[in-house]
Structures are given as C-alpha cells and as structure tokens.
Design a protein around this motif. Structure first.
Motif, PDB file in Angstrom:
ATOM      1  N   LEU A  53       6.017   5.072   0.122  1.00  0.00           N
ATOM      2  CA  LEU A  53       4.805   5.544   0.784  1.00  0.00           C
ATOM      3  C   LEU A  53       5.071   6.264   2.103  1.00  0.00           C
ATOM      4  N   GLY A  82       4.118   0.745  -4.304  1.00  0.00           N
ATOM      5  CA  GLY A  82       2.717   0.360  -4.269  1.00  0.00           C
ATOM      6  C   GLY A  82       1.994   1.025  -3.115  1.00  0.00           C
ATOM      7  N   ARG A  83       0.680   1.098  -3.228  1.00  0.00           N
ATOM      8  CA  ARG A  83      -0.204   1.629  -2.192  1.00  0.00           C
ATOM      9  C   ARG A  83      -0.225   3.153  -2.119  1.00  0.00           C
ATOM     10  N   TRP A  84       0.793   3.841  -2.596  1.00  0.00           N
ATOM     11  CA  TRP A  84       0.855   5.293  -2.456  1.00  0.00           C
ATOM     12  C   TRP A  84       0.014   5.938  -3.552  1.00  0.00           C
ATOM     13  N   GLY A  93       0.207   4.116  -7.081  1.00  0.00           N
ATOM     14  CA  GLY A  93      -0.223   3.051  -6.191  1.00  0.00           C
ATOM     15  C   GLY A  93      -0.378   1.705  -6.852  1.00  0.00           C
ATOM     16  N   HIS A 122       4.528  -3.608  -2.541  1.00  0.00           N
ATOM     17  CA  HIS A 122       3.820  -3.284  -1.309  1.00  0.00           C
ATOM     18  C   HIS A 122       2.345  -3.667  -1.449  1.00  0.00           C
ATOM     19  N   ARG A 123       1.965  -4.828  -0.964  1.00  0.00           N
ATOM     20  CA  ARG A 123       0.625  -5.402  -1.099  1.00  0.00           C
ATOM     21  C   ARG A 123       0.346  -5.814  -2.551  1.00  0.00           C
ATOM     22  N   ASP A 125      -1.574  -6.211  -5.978  1.00  0.00           N
ATOM     23  CA  ASP A 125      -2.411  -5.299  -6.764  1.00  0.00           C
ATOM     24  C   ASP A 125      -3.288  -6.122  -7.705  1.00  0.00           C
ATOM     25  N   GLU A 153       3.091  -8.574   2.255  1.00  0.00           N
ATOM     26  CA  GLU A 153       1.689  -8.878   2.565  1.00  0.00           C
ATOM     27  C   GLU A 153       0.942  -9.517   1.397  1.00  0.00           C
TER      28      GLU A 153
END
Length: 338
Positions: A53, A82-84, A93, A122-123, A125, A153
């Motif tokens: 990201l 993740g998140r992107w 993402g 990443h976070r 989902d 996170e």
C-alpha cells in the motif's frame, strides 16, 4: 542494537525496525531514503518493514533497490497485503486467496526478492472467510515466498482464531503489528493478552504518535514546515486522523519533555523506551526523513526506565490516553478523537 524473538517463534528482529510508510516514494526522495537505510544498517538495524500500500508500491521498490547487494541472510524483510483498494479492481484490498496469491508475487517483484521473511495481513478483512485468508497465507510460506506470517491491527478474537487455524496448518502466526504508544494504548485490554496466549509477538508501529511525541509540535504554534505534518498532504493526514495535534495532547506532551531531560534522554527516546518495556512487544517500527533522526531514536534500545519514571510519564498523559479496546475494530471512529 538489541535484538529479540518475535513471540514464541525463532525469528529474531532488531528491536528498532526501520519502516518506510509515508516517507519513501512520498515525502523524501530516493537519495534521502538510501541515506536513512544506510544509517539503519550501520546502527545494527537488521529489520525493515514496508507494505504494498505504501506510496502505491513505490516504497517497496525503493527499499528493494536500497538493500540490493546486502547480505540477504542478515536481513529481515517484512511487507503487508490488504487495504490497497484500486479503481476498477473489485478484488484489490481483500485478503482473499486470489488477492493474497497475486499480491505476494507483485511485492516480491517490487522488492527484487525471491522471498520475504514476514508477510502480514494489513487489517482484518471481514468480507473474506478467515479460513480462506489463513490458508492462503500458509500456502505462501509453503511455497517458499515467505518464512513467517503475521497480521496487523487485528482484534484479539481474530488473533486467537487465526493463530489456532495457522497452527493446525503447520504455519504458526508469529506477529501482530499494532499501533502502540504512550498516547495510544487500545491493545492493552484485549490484543496483548490474546497475543500472549497465542504465542504472537507485538511489533509496535507509530511509537512516536506520528511525531507528536517528538516535541516538535507545540500548542498554539504553526506546524513546522520540515515536519511530517508540514511536508505534504499525506503526512498531515496521517497524524491528523488520530487527533494528535489536539491542544490537549500537545500540552500533555510538553509535560513529558522535562521528564525526558531529567532522565538524560530525548523525548523520542523516552517514548520509544516506554513502548519497548512492555511485555510482549518485540520491536518498535520507526521511520525517518534524516539519518540523524534514526540514530537518535535507535538509542532507545539501551534505555531501561525505572518504575518511578514510568508512573510520572503515565500521570502526565493520563487525560489524553486513548485506551478504548473497540478502537481496534474502528481505529478512525469518533472515539479516537478527543
């Protein structure tokens, strides 16, 4: 430099990890990035953290070029997926098998590597079944593209569940990367206990609260032009979203400065040492735009804070500490603001 195992795994990281969120490919040019990475290596830092990201992949590319030619076996390279979210790609993402499998290959291309040491989700989902995500990450390890898996996170219940699944698949979950500082303590109530029960180590990011704990921001004064919040929209957004430039927060931070001086420390060293003293925290991720910043912060690994000083630090910031465990699920929600 000091080193520590991550959780109950055999992976050893430097207690200061150099992270390139925001700076590389965004706030500083590649020459400055290389100088910071060189300073990190010279100080004994072995561990580098990035994510797909960050700067839409440019951060991975810059890190890969800067570390090319270094002895790979002496480095610990960590990245995330993740998140992107990208326009036109509904799978971007997510932590689906499709996205995880494709993203590790893309990250390795950008980094110029055949494997990373720690691959992190990443976070959490909630749109993808946890079993699918954990199985996909286990396959990344079994294919030789990563040595270890972690998350970033994640709430305590998801850490417990993912750790059980990963253990059953023979690929233990070893790390959770979480925001943690003297101002942000939302992991203490649930995430830290869940991680300890599961053999998961904490890698603390934002130990300086986005720069608020450096003392460079002062209540009633303009943001310094050469600071993270003053150097561009991304930096201002990063620190502003957590409300760290609130006048109450800055007043509390000002009360910490004489405590640091009394202890013979800089304010950033005091803040990082406070994080590193916490049981279960393996390392702290710090960024830098100048080598001198990094070298100063790395000095925190030699600091042992006495309990009397810790109590005074805690008292100084008590009115502005965020400790609501629900913020693990919604870190940008209304409760994050004072």
């Amino acid at each position: 430099m000091k080193y520590a195992r991550v959780g109950e795994s055999g992976l050893v990281v430097s207690r200061i990890i150099y992270g390139n969120a925001i700076t590389h490919g965004d706030q500083i040019d590649e020459t400055a990035a290389r100088e910071c990475i060189r300073a990190a290596l010279d100080s004994g830092i072995t561990t580098f953290d990035t994510a797909d990201l960050y700067a839409e992949g440019r951060a991975e590319e810059i890190l890969g070029r800067a570390l090319a030619g270094e002895r790979r076996e002496e480095l610990v390279i960590c990245t995330k997926v993740g998140r992107w979210a990208r326009p036109g790609d509904p799978n971007a993402g997510l932590l689906s098998r499709k996205h995880v499998t494709e993203s590790i290959d893309a990250s390795l291309r950008r980094l110029g590597l055949d494997h990373v040491d720690l691959y992190q989700a990443h976070r959490h989902d909630p749109r993808t079944p946890l079993e699918e995500t954990v199985a996909a990450f286990a396959d990344v390890v079994k294919s030789g593209k990563a040595h270890y898996i972690g998350v970033s996170e994640w709430p305590g219940d998801r850490i417990r569940a993912a750790a059980r699944m990963a253990r059953d698949l023979g690929v233990p979950l070893v790390a959770n990367q979480s925001q943690y500082s003297v101002l942000w303590r939302v992991i203490e109530a649930d995430v830290l206990p869940a991680s300890r029960e599961s053999g998961v180590g904490q890698i603390a990011w934002m130990p300086l609260a986005g720069g608020a704990l450096t003392g460079k921001y002062r209540a009633g004064e303009a943001v310094p032009a050469d600071s993270r919040a003053g150097a561009g929209a991304s930096g201002a957004k990063s620190i502003g979203r957590w409300d760290y430039l609130n006048e109450k927060v800055l007043a509390a931070v000002a009360d910490l400065a004489p405590l640091a001086t009394e202890a013979g420390l800089t304010l950033p060293q005091l803040a990082i040492a406070w994080v590193l003293r916490t049981a279960g925290v393996s390392a702290a991720v710090v960024g830098a735009s100048r080598p001198a910043q990094l070298l100063e912060n790395a000095g925190a690994v030699d600091v042992l804070l006495d309990e009397a000083l810790v109590r005074r630090v805690d008292a100084a910031v008590a009115a502005v500490v965020r400790a609501d465990a629900s913020l693990t699920l919604d870190p940008l929600g209304p409760a994050a603001r004072l």
